[in-house]
Design a protein around this motif. Structure first.
Motif, PDB file in Angstrom:
ATOM      1  N   ALA A  21      -5.445  -6.214   7.259  1.00 56.10           N
ATOM      2  CA  ALA A  21      -6.112  -6.021   6.038  1.00 56.10           C
ATOM      3  C   ALA A  21      -4.714  -5.428   5.466  1.00 56.10           C
ATOM      4  O   ALA A  21      -4.695  -5.378   4.487  1.00 56.10           O
ATOM      5  N   ALA A  22      -3.691  -4.185   5.503  1.00 58.75           N
ATOM      6  CA  ALA A  22      -2.928  -3.335   5.990  1.00 58.75           C
ATOM      7  C   ALA A  22      -1.794  -4.501   5.082  1.00 58.75           C
ATOM      8  O   ALA A  22      -1.385  -4.228   4.150  1.00 58.75           O
ATOM      9  N   SER A  23      -2.382  -5.311   6.120  1.00 58.31           N
ATOM     10  CA  SER A  23      -0.517  -6.414   6.162  1.00 58.31           C
ATOM     11  C   SER A  23      -0.542  -6.842   5.242  1.00 58.31           C
ATOM     12  O   SER A  23       0.391  -7.024   4.383  1.00 58.31           O
ATOM     13  N   LEU A  24      -1.636  -7.514   5.183  1.00 57.72           N
ATOM     14  CA  LEU A  24      -1.716  -8.641   3.978  1.00 57.72           C
ATOM     15  C   LEU A  24      -1.587  -8.232   2.254  1.00 57.72           C
ATOM     16  O   LEU A  24      -1.028  -8.528   1.906  1.00 57.72           O
ATOM     17  N   ALA A  25      -1.951  -6.866   2.210  1.00 61.78           N
ATOM     18  CA  ALA A  25      -1.687  -6.171   1.238  1.00 61.78           C
ATOM     19  C   ALA A  25      -0.632  -5.531   1.113  1.00 61.78           C
ATOM     20  O   ALA A  25       0.439  -5.312   0.001  1.00 61.78           O
ATOM     21  N   ALA A  26      -0.171  -4.730   2.394  1.00 58.94           N
ATOM     22  CA  ALA A  26       1.768  -4.577   1.660  1.00 58.94           C
ATOM     23  C   ALA A  26       2.171  -6.216   1.253  1.00 58.94           C
ATOM     24  O   ALA A  26       3.067  -6.266   0.522  1.00 58.94           O
ATOM     25  N   LEU A  27       2.470  -7.227   2.285  1.00 56.44           N
ATOM     26  CA  LEU A  27       2.231  -8.825   1.803  1.00 56.44           C
ATOM     27  C   LEU A  27       2.140  -8.911  -0.249  1.00 56.44           C
ATOM     28  O   LEU A  27       3.221  -8.982  -0.434  1.00 56.44           O
ATOM     29  N   LEU A  28       1.076  -8.889  -0.349  1.00 54.06           N
ATOM     30  CA  LEU A  28       1.101  -8.324  -1.650  1.00 54.06           C
ATOM     31  C   LEU A  28       1.669  -7.666  -2.684  1.00 54.06           C
ATOM     32  O   LEU A  28       2.033  -8.252  -3.939  1.00 54.06           O
ATOM     33  N   GLN A  29       1.927  -6.281  -1.879  1.00 53.25           N
ATOM     34  CA  GLN A  29       2.708  -5.409  -2.716  1.00 53.25           C
ATOM     35  C   GLN A  29       3.874  -5.966  -3.020  1.00 53.25           C
ATOM     36  O   GLN A  29       4.185  -5.857  -4.140  1.00 53.25           O
ATOM     37  N   ALA A  30       4.660  -6.142  -2.339  1.00 56.25           N
ATOM     38  CA  ALA A  30       5.644  -6.344  -2.282  1.00 56.25           C
ATOM     39  C   ALA A  30       5.740  -8.096  -2.790  1.00 56.25           C
ATOM     40  O   ALA A  30       7.379  -8.313  -3.937  1.00 56.25           O
ATOM     41  N   ARG A  31       5.169  -8.567  -3.731  1.00 58.02           N
ATOM     42  CA  ARG A  31       5.132  -9.354  -4.967  1.00 58.02           C
ATOM     43  C   ARG A  31       4.694  -9.010  -5.769  1.00 58.02           C
ATOM     44  O   ARG A  31       4.932  -9.676  -6.765  1.00 58.02           O
ATOM     45  N   GLY A  32       4.561  -7.501  -6.019  1.00 60.33           N
ATOM     46  CA  GLY A  32       4.975  -7.580  -7.079  1.00 60.33           C
ATOM     47  C   GLY A  32       3.191  -6.810  -8.407  1.00 60.33           C
ATOM     48  O   GLY A  32       2.510  -6.505  -9.213  1.00 60.33           O
ATOM     49  N   TYR A  33       1.730  -7.107  -6.941  1.00 54.29           N
ATOM     50  CA  TYR A  33       0.679  -7.478  -7.142  1.00 54.29           C
ATOM     51  C   TYR A  33       0.303  -5.094  -6.983  1.00 54.29           C
ATOM     52  O   TYR A  33       0.587  -4.793  -6.001  1.00 54.29           O
ATOM     53  N   ARG A  34      -0.807  -4.682  -7.623  1.00 54.47           N
ATOM     54  CA  ARG A  34      -1.028  -3.922  -7.852  1.00 54.47           C
ATOM     55  C   ARG A  34      -2.551  -3.684  -6.705  1.00 54.47           C
ATOM     56  O   ARG A  34      -3.216  -4.848  -6.507  1.00 54.47           O
ATOM     57  N   VAL A  35      -2.934  -3.097  -5.754  1.00 53.70           N
ATOM     58  CA  VAL A  35      -3.952  -3.378  -4.736  1.00 53.70           C
ATOM     59  C   VAL A  35      -4.197  -2.484  -3.922  1.00 53.70           C
ATOM     60  O   VAL A  35      -4.477  -0.962  -4.493  1.00 53.70           O
TER      61      VAL A  35
END
Length: 543
Positions: A21-35
């Motif tokens: 979950a933490a890794s996926l959130a970090a990847l989405l965050q790296a694409r500019g999303y708020r998580v």
């Protein structure tokens, strides 16, 4: 509009759902999303605060004073998003709140049931405070099929049906074991796990398959066919050399791309420079140091999970590998001669937090060794209290110095705290208060002496750190302790509660009442840990 990613696990526990979950959130965050990430824990404890670390690992504390699951530490370390009370819920808390409402008559005489009352409470929790988010990741603790987890699975099934079609996604983490005798990876456990989940009304959209050998395309296609998902949605998750390489590994396997495809979203490629640098610092150190952690729960590293990671972060800041030697404090109480043999090879000594008298004399002996031998010392929470008792006994002439936590004493250098100021006003506790949630919990401000070592380390004289403790160093002993060389360099804003002590005549000797490890991140190592490891590097050059 917030989109929801529901994360479940199957086959066995400890597959790494929290890390996923933490890794996926970090990847989405790296694409500019708020998580934001949330954890649903099915056990009946109200929170982990009264659970033994051997049962559940460390208790992670948030800024707003919640005692939560250790997975919230992963969430913070990978995303930098501060966790809060609203990010962790247990069955115990849900049932407690529902029963309280029933006793007050809030349900107007209705029969209170799992459906709809418990499931509605779970759905409310999932959707609370999400207005400013792009993605909410919800991790369900335990394994699909666990009886205590059924209300959570049912609640998410209902929530999936209530949301728009493109607003939720189910990710199921499962195991593809390797049978050495047959020389094969076996997909049947995954098939059974998905069948169990679909029997509860949930069809997973993405499967994350933990395996220790590469997953052949033929097996990937087989899993997709039998589990009713696209082959591209079967994501291999091989064991990683470091938890900090997991985001890069999952991106390479297409996890974040598949999630976005499910939601019909397009986004720029993620900026993973931060993670490339973290992995480079971890995998290519320019030296190494050994830190001895003298504690009580050393038989289970999860009991000191954040501490372990904070030391790793301190190593990254100094481009060195930190070798952690876990030492049971009780062995120093049984064998005085063993203290030197155990601690002489250490480049730094750390005494962490804990509760109770067991091992306390061994911790005090470790403090004394560090002080007398000029070895870098770091005391955290109880570790700071042990440093104060050691100083009182051996440099301030208070031979009977002790803590009221360990029983009646004529010299209570450490005593139970009965009242203090917080953001909510005056807090009061008694010696007979319940153990759960009756400590000084969460973030509190402190003021540092301008000429102190810690002010130099922090680069400021005003800090905020997280606390979790019931006892405090007794300020009435300040003058005598400082006469023995132990300086109170950090105090609460009202000047009443000692927060930091240090020894100016020592290369690096710092004790803190709070838990700095809870705020350390791989991309932002805590300054105290960076400074402690730097001192250990200097020590390694002397020995």
């Amino acid at each position: 509009m917030a989109r929801y990613i529901f994360i479940t696990g199957g086959v066995v526990s400890s597959l790494g759902k929290g890390l996923m979950a933490a890794s996926l959130a970090a990847l989405l965050q790296a694409r500019g999303y708020r998580v934001r990430i949330r954890k649903f824990d099915p056990y009946l404890n109200v929170d982990p605060g009264t659970m033994s670390p051997y049962q559940h690992g460390e208790v992670y504390v948030t800024d707003d004073g919640a005692e939560t699951d250790l997975d919230l530490g992963h969430y913070e370390r990978f995303t930098g998003v501060s966790a809060r009370q609203a990010d962790n819920i247990t069955s115990g808390r849900i049932y407690r709140d529902i029963i309280a409402k029933e006793r007050r008559g809030d349900y107007l005489g209705a029969t209170v049931q799992v459906i709809p009352h418990v499931t509605d409470a779970i759905k409310d929790f999932a959707q609370a405070e999400t207005e400013d988010l792009d993605f909410v990741l919800c991790e369900i603790g335990g394994t699909v099929g666990d009886i205590e987890g059924l209300p959570f699975i049912e609640a998410l099934r209902q929530l999936h049906n209530e949301l728009d079609r493109d607003q939720s996604c189910f990710v199921h983490v499962t195991l593809v074991p390797y049978i050495a005798a047959a020389g094969e990876l076996k997909t049947k456990p995954t098939q059974h796990s998905v069948r169990e989940l679909t029997g509860l009304g949930i069809q997973p959209d993405i499967l994350l398959c933990r395996c220790e050998k590469p997953l052949p395309e033929s097996e990937r296609a087989k899993i997709a066919q039998f589990c009713n998902v696209r082959k591209e949605a079967v994501i291999p998750a091989l064991d990683a050399s470091s938890i900090y390489s997991v985001p890069l590994q999952y991106h390479a396997e297409g996890l974040d791309s598949e999630v976005l495809r499910h939601f019909g979203l397009t986004a720029p490629s993620p900026d993973l420079a931060r993670w490339d640098d973290i992995v480079d610092r971890y995998q290519n150190p320019e030296g190494e140091v050994t830190i001895g952690v003298v504690g009580k729960y050393v038989g289970l590293q999860d009991a000191y999970k954040s501490l372990n990671e904070a030391l790793v972060h301190g190593g990254m800041a100094n481009r060195v590998k930190v070798n952690i030697r876990w030492i049971d404090a009780e062995i120093f109480e049984q064998d005085d001669a063993g203290i030197a043999s155990q601690l002489e090879p250490m480049h730094g000594i750390l005494v962490p937090g804990g509760f109770g008298e067991r091992g306390s004399e061994g911790k005090i002996a470790a403090v004394r060794f560090a002080r007398e031998r000029k070895v870098p010392f770091f005391g955290i929470c109880l570790g700071m209290q042990m440093a104060c008792i050691e100083g009182a006994r051996n440099t301030a002439g208070i031979a009977a110095a002790s803590s009221t936590e360990f029983g009646p004493t004529t010299e209570p250098v450490v005593g139970i705290i009965t009242e203090w100021m917080s953001a909510e006003g005056l807090q009061q506790r008694g010696a007979e208060s319940d153990l759960g949630g009756t400590m000084r919990l969460g973030a509190y401000d402190a003021k540092l002496a301008g000429n102190s070592h810690v002010a130099t380390i922090y680069g400021t004289t005003e800090i905020s750190e997280r606390h979790r403790h019931r006892y405090e160093v007794n300020g009435a002993y300040r003058e005598r302790l400082e006469g023995g060389g132990l300086v109170f360099s950090g105090m609460s804003p009202d000047g009443l509660l000692p927060e930091i002590v240090e020894r100016p005549d020592h290369p690096w000797f710092v004790g803190v009442q709070f838990h700095p490890e809870l705020k350390s991140k791989p991309f932002d190592p805590h300054p105290l840990f960076a400074g402690f490891v730097a001192a250990a590097v200097e020590q390694s050059r002397l020995v």
